[in-house]
Design a protein around this motif. Structure first.
Motif, PDB file in Angstrom:
ATOM      1  N   LYS A  47      34.145  43.080  39.244  1.00 40.62           N
ATOM      2  CA  LYS A  47      35.021  44.027  38.567  1.00 40.62           C
ATOM      3  C   LYS A  47      34.179  45.225  38.111  1.00 40.62           C
ATOM      4  O   LYS A  47      33.494  45.164  37.101  1.00 40.62           O
ATOM      5  N   GLY A  48      34.248  46.284  38.886  1.00 41.16           N
ATOM      6  CA  GLY A  48      33.419  47.441  38.588  1.00 41.16           C
ATOM      7  C   GLY A  48      33.980  48.343  37.515  1.00 41.16           C
ATOM      8  O   GLY A  48      33.250  49.119  36.893  1.00 41.16           O
ATOM      9  N   GLY A  49      35.307  48.252  37.297  1.00 40.66           N
ATOM     10  CA  GLY A  49      35.917  49.164  36.337  1.00 40.66           C
ATOM     11  C   GLY A  49      35.651  50.605  36.718  1.00 40.66           C
ATOM     12  O   GLY A  49      35.604  50.949  37.905  1.00 40.66           O
ATOM     13  N   ASP A  81      36.883  47.639  42.301  1.00 43.76           N
ATOM     14  CA  ASP A  81      36.474  46.240  42.405  1.00 43.76           C
ATOM     15  C   ASP A  81      36.040  45.961  43.837  1.00 43.76           C
ATOM     16  O   ASP A  81      36.610  46.516  44.786  1.00 43.76           O
ATOM     17  N   LEU A  82      35.045  45.102  43.983  1.00 49.61           N
ATOM     18  CA  LEU A  82      34.529  44.758  45.304  1.00 49.61           C
ATOM     19  C   LEU A  82      34.731  43.270  45.566  1.00 49.61           C
ATOM     20  O   LEU A  82      34.313  42.426  44.778  1.00 49.61           O
ATOM     21  N   TYR A  83      35.363  42.965  46.692  1.00 57.92           N
ATOM     22  CA  TYR A  83      35.582  41.579  47.108  1.00 57.92           C
ATOM     23  C   TYR A  83      34.673  41.251  48.291  1.00 57.92           C
ATOM     24  O   TYR A  83      34.467  42.070  49.182  1.00 57.92           O
ATOM     25  N   TYR A  84      34.142  40.006  48.285  1.00 63.88           N
ATOM     26  CA  TYR A  84      33.278  39.566  49.383  1.00 63.88           C
ATOM     27  C   TYR A  84      33.492  38.081  49.635  1.00 63.88           C
ATOM     28  O   TYR A  84      33.568  37.274  48.703  1.00 63.88           O
ATOM     29  N   ASP A  85      33.617  37.712  50.905  1.00 66.36           N
ATOM     30  CA  ASP A  85      33.847  36.317  51.279  1.00 66.36           C
ATOM     31  C   ASP A  85      32.743  35.742  52.160  1.00 66.36           C
ATOM     32  O   ASP A  85      32.911  34.699  52.785  1.00 66.36           O
ATOM     33  N   GLY A  86      31.600  36.422  52.184  1.00 64.59           N
ATOM     34  CA  GLY A  86      30.502  35.964  53.029  1.00 64.59           C
ATOM     35  C   GLY A  86      30.461  36.635  54.384  1.00 64.59           C
ATOM     36  O   GLY A  86      29.452  36.582  55.084  1.00 64.59           O
ATOM     37  N   ASN A  87      31.582  37.283  54.748  1.00 65.17           N
ATOM     38  CA  ASN A  87      31.657  38.000  56.024  1.00 65.17           C
ATOM     39  C   ASN A  87      31.978  39.470  55.839  1.00 65.17           C
ATOM     40  O   ASN A  87      31.289  40.334  56.373  1.00 65.17           O
ATOM     41  N   PHE A  94      38.775  47.510  46.306  1.00 61.45           N
ATOM     42  CA  PHE A  94      40.100  47.714  45.741  1.00 61.45           C
ATOM     43  C   PHE A  94      39.971  48.815  44.690  1.00 61.45           C
ATOM     44  O   PHE A  94      39.219  48.661  43.725  1.00 61.45           O
ATOM     45  N   GLU A  95      40.670  49.922  44.909  1.00 58.63           N
ATOM     46  CA  GLU A  95      40.544  51.070  44.020  1.00 58.63           C
ATOM     47  C   GLU A  95      41.904  51.507  43.495  1.00 58.63           C
ATOM     48  O   GLU A  95      42.882  51.567  44.244  1.00 58.63           O
ATOM     49  N   PHE A  96      41.947  51.797  42.188  1.00 57.59           N
ATOM     50  CA  PHE A  96      43.121  52.387  41.557  1.00 57.59           C
ATOM     51  C   PHE A  96      42.646  53.496  40.630  1.00 57.59           C
ATOM     52  O   PHE A  96      41.507  53.449  40.138  1.00 57.59           O
ATOM     53  N   PRO A  97      43.480  54.474  40.358  1.00 56.73           N
ATOM     54  CA  PRO A  97      43.090  55.508  39.393  1.00 56.73           C
ATOM     55  C   PRO A  97      42.852  54.907  38.012  1.00 56.73           C
ATOM     56  O   PRO A  97      43.518  53.936  37.625  1.00 56.73           O
ATOM     57  N   LYS A  99      41.737  36.746  49.366  1.00 57.64           N
ATOM     58  CA  LYS A  99      41.752  38.215  49.358  1.00 57.64           C
ATOM     59  C   LYS A  99      43.124  38.755  48.980  1.00 57.64           C
ATOM     60  O   LYS A  99      43.229  39.727  48.227  1.00 57.64           O
ATOM     61  N   GLU A 100      44.174  38.136  49.472  1.00 58.77           N
ATOM     62  CA  GLU A 100      45.526  38.553  49.106  1.00 58.77           C
ATOM     63  C   GLU A 100      45.764  38.346  47.614  1.00 58.77           C
ATOM     64  O   GLU A 100      46.381  39.197  46.948  1.00 58.77           O
ATOM     65  N   ALA A 101      45.265  37.237  47.086  1.00 59.23           N
ATOM     66  CA  ALA A 101      45.416  36.958  45.657  1.00 59.23           C
ATOM     67  C   ALA A 101      44.716  38.022  44.820  1.00 59.23           C
ATOM     68  O   ALA A 101      45.227  38.454  43.773  1.00 59.23           O
ATOM     69  N   VAL A 102      43.547  38.466  45.270  1.00 60.48           N
ATOM     70  CA  VAL A 102      42.805  39.513  44.566  1.00 60.48           C
ATOM     71  C   VAL A 102      43.574  40.828  44.599  1.00 60.48           C
ATOM     72  O   VAL A 102      43.709  41.513  43.574  1.00 60.48           O
ATOM     73  N   GLY A 103      44.084  41.206  45.766  1.00 63.15           N
ATOM     74  CA  GLY A 103      44.839  42.444  45.884  1.00 63.15           C
ATOM     75  C   GLY A 103      46.089  42.444  45.025  1.00 63.15           C
ATOM     76  O   GLY A 103      46.407  43.446  44.370  1.00 63.15           O
ATOM     77  N   GLN A 104      46.794  41.329  44.995  1.00 63.12           N
ATOM     78  CA  GLN A 104      47.993  41.218  44.162  1.00 63.12           C
ATOM     79  C   GLN A 104      47.641  41.303  42.683  1.00 63.12           C
ATOM     80  O   GLN A 104      48.358  41.927  41.897  1.00 63.12           O
ATOM     81  N   ALA A 105      46.521  40.694  42.303  1.00 66.75           N
ATOM     82  CA  ALA A 105      46.091  40.728  40.908  1.00 66.75           C
ATOM     83  C   ALA A 105      45.692  42.141  40.486  1.00 66.75           C
ATOM     84  O   ALA A 105      45.958  42.567  39.358  1.00 66.75           O
ATOM     85  N   LYS A 106      45.065  42.866  41.382  1.00 66.55           N
ATOM     86  CA  LYS A 106      44.670  44.244  41.085  1.00 66.55           C
ATOM     87  C   LYS A 106      45.904  45.090  40.784  1.00 66.55           C
ATOM     88  O   LYS A 106      45.930  45.862  39.808  1.00 66.55           O
ATOM     89  N   ASP A 107      46.933  44.938  41.570  1.00 70.39           N
ATOM     90  CA  ASP A 107      48.179  45.662  41.362  1.00 70.39           C
ATOM     91  C   ASP A 107      48.833  45.238  40.044  1.00 70.39           C
ATOM     92  O   ASP A 107      49.339  46.073  39.284  1.00 70.39           O
ATOM     93  N   PHE A 108      48.815  43.945  39.778  1.00 63.46           N
ATOM     94  CA  PHE A 108      49.404  43.399  38.558  1.00 63.46           C
ATOM     95  C   PHE A 108      48.738  43.994  37.309  1.00 63.46           C
ATOM     96  O   PHE A 108      49.407  44.405  36.349  1.00 63.46           O
TER      97      PHE A 108
END
Length: 254
Positions: free
Chosen positions: A172-174, A184-190, A195-198, A226-235
């Motif tokens: 969570k870079g804020g 925010d930066l997501y990484y799964d090993g590959n 994920f950026e918002f204003p 990854k989908e869970a992270v994207g949905q949480a970012k929007d939330f």
């Protein structure tokens, strides 16, 4: 197992903006039954914002009381000392096969009065047993033992955390790297994904806790990490928009 039973192992925020309040509010919004094991209480004293760890025996009784609940996910927040962290890890190891989200708190925004070095070592022990870790930028620096000043630095830190055993990492870079964007930066090993918002001017107290508990709720519902992270970012973005003077926990889904 019920898809409505979700546990938060987290601390109290006396002003109800973050911690367990954010966790339970998020679960409720997602129509899930939130259970709780309290790791600490907090208060504003003449010394400032203070954290008081739950008595070790009381914490053990809490976890023992919950051992037979058929949880569908667990989210871990503030673990104020090594003793409580060890107990929480034992509990997690006994609940395999469900999503587990670790939001590792090493430095509270209000105080540095925690056993940072010892806690770092203990929290790393969780990595092989959790689905995803969600440190903020400072915590990622401490866990990965590397400075983060750029996006490339974030990627290097995420790689180090992955190498330490975390299957999925979101840092969570804020707005610390870009004052106009919450990154925010997501990484799964590959693959890495940003994920950026204003950046919003509204109060964001509790946003990090809400983000982690939202990921937890989304993992219960299915779909990829990854989908869970994207949905949480929007939330969380929408939650901050509707925050009040004390934080984001009153957010309701549209």
């Amino acid at each position: 197992m019920s898809d409505h039973y979700v546990l938060a192992i987290s601390g109290n925020d006396i002003f109800s903006g973050g911690g367990l309040h954010a966790d339970l509010a998020t679960y409720t919004v997602n129509k899930q039954h939130g259970f709780l094991a309290v790791t600490c209480l907090t208060a504003m004293t003449d010394k400032g914002f203070e954290v008081f760890a739950t008595d070790s025996r009381v914490f053990a009784y809490q976890l023992s009381s919950l051992k037979d609940v058929p949880f569908s996910a667990i989210k871990l927040g503030l673990l104020p000392n090594v003793d409580l962290a060890e107990q929480a890890l034992t509990f997690v190891k006994a609940h395999t096969g469900i999503p587990v989200v670790l939001d590792p708190v090493l430095v509270c925004k209000e105080t540095h009065d925690v056993e940072v070095s010892a806690l770092r070592d203990e929290l790393i022990k969780f990595f092989p047993y959790v689905t995803i870790i969600t440190p903020n930028l400072v915590e990622a620096e401490l866990l990965a033992q590397t400075a983060i000043r750029t996006i490339d630095d974030m990627k290097q830190a995420a790689q180090k955390l992955y190498d330490l055993g975390a299957a999925h990492v979101v840092i969570k870079g804020g707005n610390r790297l870009d004052k106009s964007k919450a990154i925010d930066l997501y990484y799964d090993g590959n693959d890495f994904e940003l994920f950026e918002f204003p950046v919003l001017e509204e109060n964001n107290v509790g946003a990090g806790c809400t983000f982690a508990s939202s990921i937890t709720s989304n993992l219960v519902k299915g779909g990829s990490v990854k989908e869970a992270v994207g949905q949480a970012k929007d939330f969380v973005f929408k939650a901050i928009k509707k925050s009040n003077d004390y934080g984001v926990v009153q957010y309701e889904k549209d």
